[in-house]
Design a protein around this motif. Structure first.
Motif, PDB file in Angstrom:
ATOM      1  N   PHE A 168      33.559 -11.325 -36.936  1.00 15.55           N
ATOM      2  CA  PHE A 168      32.566 -10.814 -37.994  1.00 15.55           C
ATOM      3  C   PHE A 168      32.898  -9.412 -38.542  1.00 15.55           C
ATOM      4  CE2 PHE A 168      30.681 -13.257 -34.556  1.00 15.55           C
ATOM      5  CZ  PHE A 168      30.058 -14.273 -35.325  1.00 15.55           C
ATOM      6  N   LEU A 169      33.339  -9.300 -39.717  1.00 15.58           N
ATOM      7  CA  LEU A 169      33.672  -8.308 -40.299  1.00 15.58           C
ATOM      8  C   LEU A 169      32.649  -7.190 -40.739  1.00 15.58           C
ATOM      9  CD1 LEU A 169      36.440  -9.655 -42.775  1.00 15.58           C
ATOM     10  CD2 LEU A 169      36.661  -8.893 -40.454  1.00 15.58           C
ATOM     11  N   PHE A 170      32.332  -6.331 -39.564  1.00 15.98           N
ATOM     12  CA  PHE A 170      31.118  -5.348 -39.981  1.00 15.98           C
ATOM     13  C   PHE A 170      31.572  -4.376 -40.916  1.00 15.98           C
ATOM     14  CE2 PHE A 170      27.441  -5.929 -36.785  1.00 15.98           C
ATOM     15  CZ  PHE A 170      27.885  -7.125 -36.505  1.00 15.98           C
ATOM     16  N   ASP A 171      32.759  -3.854 -40.836  1.00 14.31           N
ATOM     17  CA  ASP A 171      33.456  -2.958 -41.791  1.00 14.31           C
ATOM     18  C   ASP A 171      34.598  -3.633 -42.498  1.00 14.31           C
ATOM     19  OD1 ASP A 171      31.980  -0.967 -40.658  1.00 14.31           O
ATOM     20  OD2 ASP A 171      33.564  -0.195 -39.368  1.00 14.31           O
ATOM     21  N   TYR A 172      34.312  -4.030 -43.833  1.00 13.95           N
ATOM     22  CA  TYR A 172      35.361  -4.811 -44.509  1.00 13.95           C
ATOM     23  C   TYR A 172      36.464  -3.877 -44.731  1.00 13.95           C
ATOM     24  CZ  TYR A 172      37.294  -8.437 -47.695  1.00 13.95           C
ATOM     25  OH  TYR A 172      37.645  -9.168 -48.259  1.00 13.95           O
ATOM     26  N   PRO A 173      37.635  -4.475 -44.391  1.00 14.87           N
ATOM     27  CA  PRO A 173      38.877  -3.672 -44.477  1.00 14.87           C
ATOM     28  C   PRO A 173      39.304  -3.238 -45.814  1.00 14.87           C
ATOM     29  CG  PRO A 173      39.297  -5.586 -43.163  1.00 14.87           C
ATOM     30  CD  PRO A 173      38.166  -5.900 -43.915  1.00 14.87           C
ATOM     31  N   GLU A 174      39.353  -1.724 -46.140  1.00 13.20           N
ATOM     32  CA  GLU A 174      39.414  -1.482 -47.403  1.00 13.20           C
ATOM     33  C   GLU A 174      40.944  -1.442 -48.026  1.00 13.20           C
ATOM     34  OE1 GLU A 174      37.280   0.735 -49.283  1.00 13.20           O
ATOM     35  OE2 GLU A 174      35.859   0.056 -47.948  1.00 13.20           O
TER      36      GLU A 174
END
Ligand code: H79
Length: 434
Positions: free
Chosen positions: A370-376
């Motif tokens: 689950f990508l709570f913080d989307y990889p920048e």
């Protein structure tokens, strides 16, 4: 107290697991708190908080007229949100019964509703393929035999004054209330076909409190399981040495970070949209879509269930904030529910990198990130995953995600993610294990 436990039912651990399988697979249910407090619209404990007498509370019974009650619409919304079971308050602490009980006049059929609302709930939810459960309050702030205790609306001003309790309780007979409670639970377990869940609430043993001897909990549970052999029952009846006879733990309104300690147990966290369970018009503390998703994801990724509450209005419908919250969950679940149903925490070797959480389906051997913080920066380092992944894709569209095992000894794997974030607050990556 002495650490000894006794068996209440002749059932092996494997049989219990089998009985509960649909429920542990389901992961997501709907709680519904609806009663006379919905008219007051300022918390389901309003009678307690404001120390209201039966007479002062009577106006809500007199005015109860749920002209928009449409349980089929409730069931459609629950189903769309991906909820697999629903639990309705057949009676909350206020004592008012939504069902037609022959042991009281304090019931929906005697209001302007003129009918058994529990029956309509059961029929509507069953028709949508949703399992049905009853919440039943052990506590009763209306019944004339329910003794006044430290949680009662009419408790003495000095809550430790035993003489005051004795005075107030003259003429109240717990044995009579206990019989009433057993009679009503027998009605609920007899008159509505197969009932999947019973949610008893709650015990507070000790001085001026109530527990298993007051409720007759052991006898009650035996009766329930005799009438409904497949039913699943919560743990709030205070079974003492027979605690094993309860089916699941019930962490109430806890923060998602606290759920890790329940791993390995059988549990369901019950949560609200806004703090109150009953409809509370003026409450401004509504959780965001992201917070609700976090509760669901944190439950599954720690091996438990989430039962999320709706408090319908006095007219019998969900208010716009509940509708909006459910719509958002429906949109997310439509795309991502494969990471929820039948999932649990991931095997030890797989750690969730910062800004993510993990679930795992042990049958298909798929991991869900689950990508709570989307990889920048377009990539995500998965430590220890090297050599273990066969295929990766987004869950919402089954689109391939490229990845590369590291060529050093670190055991890392690097997953490439597109710049454009999928249109979900928390996107999910599916990792198929080798
Ligand atoms: O139905 C919903 C709530 O109305 C009910 N359970 C959910 C599902 C609920 N509300 N509060 N609680 C359960 C816990 C209440 C605890 C307290 Fe107390 C009552 C704290 C102080 C008074 C327990 C009893 C601890 C001391 C006395």
């Amino acid at each position: 107290v002495n650490g000894q436990t006794k068996k209440l039912f002749n059932e092996t651990a494997a049989q219990k697991q089998q009985r509960m399988k649909w429920w542990t697979d389901a992961r997501f249910g709907m709680f519904i708190h609806w009663g006379l407090y919905s008219l007051a619209a300022r918390h389901e404990w309003v009678k307690n908080h404001e120390r209201l007498s039966n007479e002062q509370y009577q106006k809500y019974f007199d005015e109860f007229d749920p002209d928009h009650f449409d349980p089929k619409a409730w069931a459609r919304k629950a189903k769309a949100a991906g909820m697999k079971y629903a639990v309705l308050t057949s009676k909350h602490h206020e004592g008012f019964c939504l069902f037609d009980s022959k042991y009281t006049d304090y019931k929906a059929p005697n209001t302007q509703a003129h009918r058994d609302l529990v029956r309509e709930f059961v029929d509507a939810f069953r028709a949508e393929g949703i399992k049905v459960g009853f919440y039943y309050s052990l506590i009763d702030w209306h019944h004339p035999d329910f003794p006044i205790d430290r949680v009662h609306p009419l408790r003495p001003k000095d809550e430790k004054d035993s003489a005051a309790y004795a005075r107030l309780n003259k003429g109240r007979d717990m044995a009579k209330y206990r019989e009433y409670l057993h009679n009503q639970v027998r009605e609920l377990m007899t008159n509505y076909g197969k009932i999947d869940i019973l949610w008893l609430d709650f015990s507070y043993p000790g001085q001026f409190g109530k527990g298993k001897d007051d409720w007759g909990s052991v006898e009650l549970l035996k009766m329930v399981r005799r009438l409904q052999p497949g039913i699943i029952v919560d743990n709030r009846a205070d079974l003492g040495e027979y605690a094993d006879g309860a089916d699941f733990e019930t962490p109430e309104q806890v923060k998602p970070e606290t759920l890790e300690k329940y791993r390995g147990k059988t549990w369901e966290t019950c949560q609200t949209f806004s703090g109150s369970w009953g409809y509370y018009r003026d409450e401004t503390s509504w959780k965001t879509h992201r917070q609700l998703l976090d509760l669901l994801i944190s439950s599954v990724s720690n091996g438990g269930n989430l039962i999320l509450n709706v408090g319908p209005t006095a007219r019998g419908e969900f208010d716009y904030r509940a509708d909006n919250a459910l719509d958002s969950l429906a949109y997310w679940m439509h795309a991502n529910n494969r990471a929820i149903y039948h999932c649990t925490y991931a095997p030890e070797t797989f750690k969730a990198p910062a800004g993510t959480k993990l679930s795992y389906n042990p049958d298909t051997r798929r991991l869900y990130l689950f990508l709570f913080d989307y990889p920048e920066n377009g990539s995500l380092l998965l430590p220890g995953y090297k050599g273990k992944i066969k295929y990766a894709q987004f869950l919402n569209d089954d689109s391939e995600l490229l990845f590369k095992d590291g060529d050093d000894n670190s055991g890392d794997l690097t997953l490439t993610v597109p710049k454009l974030k999928p249109p979900y607050d928390i996107p999910v990556v599916e990792l198929i294990l080798k």
